[in-house]
Design a protein around this motif. Structure first.
Motif, PDB file in Angstrom:
ATOM      1  N   LEU A 296       0.823  -1.208   0.000  1.00 37.30           N
ATOM      2  CA  LEU A 296       0.000   0.000   0.000  1.00 37.30           C
ATOM      3  C   LEU A 296       0.862   1.264   0.000  1.00 37.30           C
ATOM      4  O   LEU A 296       0.604   2.210  -0.756  1.00 37.30           O
ATOM      5  CB  LEU A 296      -0.940  -0.003   1.205  1.00 37.30           C
ATOM      6  N   SER A 297       1.861   1.289   0.865  1.00 40.78           N
ATOM      7  CA  SER A 297       2.690   2.501   0.982  1.00 40.78           C
ATOM      8  C   SER A 297       3.520   2.727  -0.274  1.00 40.78           C
ATOM      9  O   SER A 297       3.691   3.876  -0.718  1.00 40.78           O
ATOM     10  CB  SER A 297       3.575   2.435   2.225  1.00 40.78           C
ATOM     11  N   GLU A 298       4.040   1.664  -0.860  1.00 34.95           N
ATOM     12  CA  GLU A 298       4.812   1.807  -2.088  1.00 34.95           C
ATOM     13  C   GLU A 298       3.936   2.309  -3.235  1.00 34.95           C
ATOM     14  O   GLU A 298       4.359   3.149  -4.027  1.00 34.95           O
ATOM     15  CB  GLU A 298       5.449   0.468  -2.469  1.00 34.95           C
ATOM     16  N   ARG A 299       2.718   1.807  -3.286  1.00 37.38           N
ATOM     17  CA  ARG A 299       1.801   2.269  -4.340  1.00 37.38           C
ATOM     18  C   ARG A 299       1.470   3.747  -4.146  1.00 37.38           C
ATOM     19  O   ARG A 299       1.388   4.507  -5.113  1.00 37.38           O
ATOM     20  CB  ARG A 299       0.511   1.421  -4.306  1.00 37.38           C
ATOM     21  N   PHE A 300       1.320   4.159  -2.904  1.00 32.51           N
ATOM     22  CA  PHE A 300       1.015   5.560  -2.620  1.00 32.51           C
ATOM     23  C   PHE A 300       2.177   6.462  -3.011  1.00 32.51           C
ATOM     24  O   PHE A 300       1.989   7.492  -3.675  1.00 32.51           O
ATOM     25  CB  PHE A 300       0.685   5.723  -1.135  1.00 32.51           C
ATOM     26  N   ILE A 301       3.383   6.097  -2.615  1.00 33.90           N
ATOM     27  CA  ILE A 301       4.560   6.900  -2.961  1.00 33.90           C
ATOM     28  C   ILE A 301       4.699   7.011  -4.473  1.00 33.90           C
ATOM     29  O   ILE A 301       4.918   8.102  -5.023  1.00 33.90           O
ATOM     30  CB  ILE A 301       5.832   6.291  -2.340  1.00 33.90           C
ATOM     31  N   PHE A 357       0.753  10.088   6.418  1.00 37.33           N
ATOM     32  CA  PHE A 357      -0.267   9.161   5.949  1.00 37.33           C
ATOM     33  C   PHE A 357       0.017   7.768   6.514  1.00 37.33           C
ATOM     34  O   PHE A 357       1.134   7.263   6.407  1.00 37.33           O
ATOM     35  CB  PHE A 357      -0.281   9.099   4.416  1.00 37.33           C
ATOM     36  N   GLY A 358      -1.003   7.162   7.139  1.00 34.69           N
ATOM     37  CA  GLY A 358      -0.847   5.842   7.720  1.00 34.69           C
ATOM     38  C   GLY A 358      -1.500   4.776   6.859  1.00 34.69           C
ATOM     39  O   GLY A 358      -2.522   5.025   6.195  1.00 34.69           O
ATOM     40  N   PHE A 359      -0.930   3.578   6.880  1.00 31.86           N
ATOM     41  CA  PHE A 359      -1.417   2.482   6.048  1.00 31.86           C
ATOM     42  C   PHE A 359      -1.807   1.302   6.928  1.00 31.86           C
ATOM     43  O   PHE A 359      -0.967   0.710   7.602  1.00 31.86           O
ATOM     44  CB  PHE A 359      -0.363   2.118   4.999  1.00 31.86           C
ATOM     45  N   THR A 360      -3.106   1.013   6.927  1.00 33.31           N
ATOM     46  CA  THR A 360      -3.705   0.043   7.842  1.00 33.31           C
ATOM     47  C   THR A 360      -4.436  -1.025   7.038  1.00 33.31           C
ATOM     48  O   THR A 360      -5.624  -0.884   6.724  1.00 33.31           O
ATOM     49  CB  THR A 360      -4.687   0.759   8.777  1.00 33.31           C
ATOM     50  N   PRO A 361      -3.745  -2.105   6.687  1.00 34.01           N
ATOM     51  CA  PRO A 361      -4.329  -3.107   5.794  1.00 34.01           C
ATOM     52  C   PRO A 361      -5.591  -3.778   6.328  1.00 34.01           C
ATOM     53  O   PRO A 361      -6.357  -4.343   5.534  1.00 34.01           O
ATOM     54  CB  PRO A 361      -3.200  -4.136   5.649  1.00 34.01           C
ATOM     55  N   LEU A 362      -5.820  -3.733   7.627  1.00 33.00           N
ATOM     56  CA  LEU A 362      -7.022  -4.375   8.154  1.00 33.00           C
ATOM     57  C   LEU A 362      -8.281  -3.774   7.556  1.00 33.00           C
ATOM     58  O   LEU A 362      -9.300  -4.441   7.455  1.00 33.00           O
ATOM     59  CB  LEU A 362      -7.070  -4.278   9.684  1.00 33.00           C
ATOM     60  N   TYR A 363      -8.236  -2.495   7.159  1.00 33.29           N
ATOM     61  CA  TYR A 363      -9.439  -1.893   6.590  1.00 33.29           C
ATOM     62  C   TYR A 363      -9.186  -1.000   5.380  1.00 33.29           C
ATOM     63  O   TYR A 363     -10.126  -0.427   4.822  1.00 33.29           O
ATOM     64  CB  TYR A 363     -10.214  -1.108   7.651  1.00 33.29           C
ATOM     65  N   LEU A 364      -7.961  -0.868   4.934  1.00 29.57           N
ATOM     66  CA  LEU A 364      -7.644   0.035   3.831  1.00 29.57           C
ATOM     67  C   LEU A 364      -7.338  -0.768   2.567  1.00 29.57           C
ATOM     68  O   LEU A 364      -6.598  -1.753   2.604  1.00 29.57           O
ATOM     69  CB  LEU A 364      -6.432   0.886   4.205  1.00 29.57           C
TER      70      LEU A 364
END
Length: 397
Positions: A296-301, A357-364
């Protein structure tokens, strides 16, 4: 294998919102409201004071502590929950300093959360024994662990940039120098795999309202290594940490093991919400969470940077060197974030110039992450953040 579709279904989030701030306040689990209502109506309302025994309120702090312990690599009986993170930092540091009476230096870094530094300085001033709080740059910590250091007080993940300390390596270095190691896991627990026992941490503390989703003001936790727990003296000798709280003795005798780190009356309603949140973690593998977070974080960056060089990455480029958050720098960070929030993408700001920006795979989801980056890029392209309404600062950033 963690089923993230199942965990996402366990959260109740408002429609039309992309939530990238779970590193500051986690989303609400669907079961939390019902669990709290049951505690209020069926336990407090119906059982009144009898609920302390009949509903198991008194046993909540160590019971919940063991559930958190599973997520941070702590053995059963080594974690207890209650009070605030500030109090838990104070307890851990006071106990550690008492175990190194011949040393006078507490080592921390400039990326540590200010509360930890405030608590440390306040404690050292109160002791009045000539202690020094030595603060160095995060990358200079290893070399600064010298033989005059009593305790290292470090936050594993830098709250501003997400930079990740090597807990095992720095703890080993502290021990080699004769020091003890305290770790703040506020941005680690529920975000990255943590192994306090494997890393041989002496103490660890953390909050539960970020990645663990316990709700605003949810209670904190403290871990004490089984090696030290019977020697650790609780500076805050509250009645719940007494060997026999209801003997009402005038003199304090510390409870057995981790029980001595209890201080005040358990926050039962808050603990009920936290227990509902921890139910979501049953069956979740932290290695899966870490892998998903990195994706998620890599995709965002990639999405943000492909739109142009307006924002400067403040987090480590290597995902293995950061926690579950990404930060960018810009002189007008506050206004940019205000404009972003107005468009339904929620992150936060840390002074003076960091968008977080925080990345929380449980719900994101990945789709949400990409859409959030698209909206951010549009705000930067159009300079929508220059609108005067985004300049007025609110109390909480």
């Amino acid at each position: 294998m963690t089923d993230f579709a199942l965990t996402r279904a366990a959260f109740d989030r408002p429609a039309g919102v992309i939530y990238l701030d779970g590193n500051s306040l986690g989303a609400m689990p669907r079961a939390a409201a019902a669990r709290v209502e049951h505690t209020i109506r069926a336990e407090w309302g119906e059982r009144l004071i009898r609920a302390w025994n009949e509903a198991g309120w008194m046993a909540q702090p160590p019971r919940v502590g063991d559930r958190i312990g599973r997520l941070i690599g702590a053995p059963a009986g080594s974690v207890v929950v209650g009070d605030t993170l500030s109090i838990k930092v104070y307890q851990a540091l006071a106990a550690a300093l008492a175990m190194r009476p011949d040393r006078r230096v507490v080592l921390s870094d400039s990326g540590n959360f200010p509360t930890d530094l405030y608590i440390a300085q306040g404690l050292l001033d109160t002791l009045g024994q000539g202690h020094e709080l030595r603060v160095v740059a995060p990358e200079a910590v290893a070399q600064a662990i010298t033989d005059d250091v009593a305790v290292t007080l470090l936050t594993e993940v830098d709250y501003r940039t997400g930079r990740l300390h090597d807990m095992a390596a720095l703890t080993a270095r502290a021990h080699a120098a004769g020091a003890l190691a305290i770790w703040d896991l506020a941005h680690s627990a529920g975000a990255i795999p943590v192994d306090v026992a494997g890393a041989k941490a002496d103490f660890a503390v953390g909050c539960t309202y970020k990645y663990l989703n316990g709700g605003p003001g949810a209670p904190a936790f403290i871990y004490v290594s089984p090696e030290h727990v019977d020697a650790a003296q609780p500076a805050l000798a509250g009645w719940m940490g007494h060997e026999k709280p209801f003997a009402f003795d005038p003199d304090y005798r510390p409870g057995a093991g981790i029980e001595r780190m209890r201080v005040g009356t358990p926050p039962v309603i808050a603990l009920a919400a936290l227990e509902a949140a921890l139910d979501v973690w049953d069956g979740v593998d932290m290695a899966d969470v870490r892998a998903a977070s990195i994706r998620l974080s890599e995709r965002f960056i990639d999405s943000v940077e492909s739109a142009g060089p307006t924002l400067v990455l403040a987090s480590p480029r290597d995902p293995a060197a950061r926690g579950s958050q990404v930060s960018f720098r810009h002189p007008d960070a506050y206004a940019i974030m205000a404009a972003l929030i107005a468009r339904g993408v929620i992150g936060d700001v840390r002074a003076p110039d960091i968008l977080r920006f925080g990345f929380t795979p449980l719900y994101l989801t990945e789709e949400e992450v990409v859409q959030g980056a698209v909206i951010l890029a549009e705000i930067m392209r159009t300079e929508a953040w220059r609108d005067p309404r985004f300049q007025a600062r609110q109390a909480v950033t």
